[in-house]
Write an enzyme that holds these catalytic residues in place. Structure first.
Site, short mmCIF file in Angstrom:
data_model
loop_
_atom_site.label_atom_id
_atom_site.label_comp_id
_atom_site.label_asym_id
_atom_site.label_seq_id
_atom_site.Cartn_x
_atom_site.Cartn_y
_atom_site.Cartn_z
N SER A 95 48.64 44.54 30.50
CA SER A 95 50.12 44.40 30.70
C SER A 95 50.73 43.75 29.61
O SER A 95 49.81 42.80 28.86
CB SER A 95 50.29 43.68 32.04
N TYR A 111 48.08 36.22 37.09
CA TYR A 111 48.26 37.72 36.66
C TYR A 111 48.19 37.52 35.14
O TYR A 111 47.52 38.27 34.39
CB TYR A 111 49.76 38.20 37.09
P1 NAD Z 1 50.11 50.01 42.22
O1 NAD Z 1 50.21 48.83 43.42
O2 NAD Z 1 51.17 50.96 42.43
O3 NAD Z 1 48.96 50.76 42.35
C1 NAD Z 1 47.54 49.99 42.57
C2 NAD Z 1 46.53 50.66 42.97
O4 NAD Z 1 45.25 49.77 42.84
C3 NAD Z 1 46.57 50.78 44.27
O5 NAD Z 1 46.36 52.22 44.79
C4 NAD Z 1 45.78 49.89 45.38
O6 NAD Z 1 45.41 50.40 46.40
C5 NAD Z 1 44.36 49.85 44.10
N1 NAD Z 1 43.98 48.57 44.25
C6 NAD Z 1 44.45 47.35 44.36
N2 NAD Z 1 43.45 46.46 44.64
C7 NAD Z 1 42.06 47.16 44.28
C8 NAD Z 1 40.66 46.78 44.50
N3 NAD Z 1 40.24 45.71 44.64
N4 NAD Z 1 39.85 47.74 44.41
C9 NAD Z 1 40.25 49.14 44.21
N5 NAD Z 1 41.77 49.38 44.27
C10 NAD Z 1 42.59 48.60 44.35
O7 NAD Z 1 50.25 49.33 40.89
P2 NAD Z 1 50.73 49.93 39.53
O8 NAD Z 1 52.13 49.27 39.20
O9 NAD Z 1 50.73 51.33 39.31
O10 NAD Z 1 49.67 48.95 38.55
C11 NAD Z 1 48.62 49.92 38.19
C12 NAD Z 1 47.89 48.91 36.91
O11 NAD Z 1 48.89 48.73 35.95
C13 NAD Z 1 47.69 47.55 37.40
O12 NAD Z 1 46.56 47.12 36.69
C14 NAD Z 1 48.94 46.69 36.91
O13 NAD Z 1 48.52 45.23 36.37
C15 NAD Z 1 49.34 47.47 35.53
N6 NAD Z 1 50.80 47.22 35.01
C16 NAD Z 1 51.72 47.70 36.03
C17 NAD Z 1 52.88 47.48 35.56
C18 NAD Z 1 54.13 48.13 36.18
O14 NAD Z 1 55.34 47.92 35.70
N7 NAD Z 1 54.11 48.75 37.35
C19 NAD Z 1 53.20 46.96 34.25
C20 NAD Z 1 52.16 46.39 33.39
C21 NAD Z 1 50.89 46.70 33.96
#
Ligand code: NAD
Length: 301
Positions: free
Chosen positions: A143, A156
């Site tokens: 991120s 985080y």
């Molecule tokens: P999201 O919550 O929509 O999806 C995350 C997925 O990970 C879900 O399907 C959840 O069930 C799964 N998950 C959670 N814990 C788990 C575990 N212990 N084992 C297996 N699966 C697990 O999140 P997102 O927004 O799509 O984020 C995805 C990645 O991108 C994350 O690593 C997040 O930190 C990173 N990210 C997101 C953003 C954003 O703005 N959405 C920005 C920067 C980074």
């Protein structure tokens, strides 16, 4: 659309929803046998069926990336099913607390670190055994918060900073096996449309227009970058962190009356009103300056 992964196998953790689902879909679309590892079984099965119904090769495996036994079994299952593991995308992640460090608990810290940092470590550790045979690519989704913060996001941000460091460490260790390791650091990505069921995005014009690129990111933006990095087109890239954030990280932000004026205009659509607010702020500032100078002269400073 390209077809860069025919005959290859990828694992996408957290691929049931959000950014991971878009990545899994993109890699499947480009010919990859796609394994989704997630703790959300309902969403995972829906995603698996969706991909299979489009004619792609896909499988869902329920596993928690922070539990070594789950990880070991899941990775073994994928290898036995498809006979290779070529791409590992460590995407599963959980969010920050939003509470002050004094209010955060050690349990929250440990959980976030164990999913966001220990998870990719365990997945890599167990996938490498199979990837070493032919080489491959590991992509860690970190991120921009690995590099910059809002208040109260310590677990985080630390987990994502750790992931950037894990990436360059692995890249050097695994180079002899032709395994490339990269970090992708997204900024604000609206995942509404990739939730199960999909949600209507609720973004304002201000949300979009504060980005130099003119909009909030979409999961597909990250997915197309990941597909490029995982492909042979990026064979000279390893160890580095690629930022994808619509330009936010390069933007210098000082709040002044002009930014306030623009923000109010964007939010209300009323430029006259926003200009009036700006004038009031400037008047208040001037009054403050003249009050200060009067005070200084009274006190002979
Ligand atoms: P999201 O919550 O929509 O999806 C995350 C997925 O990970 C879900 O399907 C959840 O069930 C799964 N998950 C959670 N814990 C788990 C575990 N212990 N084992 C297996 N699966 C697990 O999140 P997102 O927004 O799509 O984020 C995805 C990645 O991108 C994350 O690593 C997040 O930190 C990173 N990210 C997101 C953003 C954003 O703005 N959405 C920005 C920067 C980074």
């Amino acid at each position: 659309m390209y077809n860069r992964f025919t005959g290859k196998t990828c694992i996408v953790t957290g691929g049931a929803r959000g950014i991971g689902a878009a990545i899994a879909t993109r890699l499947a679309l480009e010919g990859c046998n796609t394994a989704i590892i997630d703790i959300d079984e309902e969403a995972g099965r829906i995603r698996e069926n969706e991909l299979i119904s489009k004619g792609f090769k896909a499988v869902f495996i329920k596993a928690d990336v922070s539990i070594e036994h789950d990880v070991m079994k899941a990775v073994e299952y994928v290898f036995n099913k498809y006979n290779s593991i070529d791409v590992l995308v460590n995407n599963a992640g959980i969010g920050f607390t939003g509470r002050s460090i004094e209010e955060q608990t050690l349990e929250e810290w440990n959980r976030i670190i164990s999913v966001n940092l220990t998870g990719p470590y365990l997945m890599s550790k167990h996938a490498v055994k199979y990837m070493k045979k032919k080489g491959g690519v590991i992509i860690n989704i970190a991120s921009t918060r690995a590099l910059q913060s809002e208040p109260n996001t310590e677990p985080y941000s630390a987990s994502k900073g750790g992931l950037v460091a894990l990436t360059h460490s692995l890249a050097v260790s695994l180079a002899p096996y032709r395994i490339r390791v990269l970090t992708v650091s997204p900024g604000w990505i609206d995942t509404s449309m990739w939730q199960v069921p999909p949600r209507i995005p609720s973004l304002t014009r201000l949300d979009h227009l504060q980005h130099p690129a003119g909009r909030v990111g979409r999961p597909e933006d990250v997915a197309s970058l990941v597909a490029y990095l995982a492909s042979d087109e990026a064979e000279w890239m390893t160890g580095v962190n690629i930022i994808i954030d619509g330009g936010m990280i390069t933007k210098m932000i000082y709040i002044d009356e002009n930014i306030i004026e623009d923000s109010i205009a964007l939010l209300t659509g009323d430029r006259e009103f926003s200009t009036m607010v700006k004038k009031l702020i400037m008047e208040a500032k001037n009054n403050m300056e003249s009050a200060k100078s009067k005070l200084r002269s009274i006190m002979n400073l």
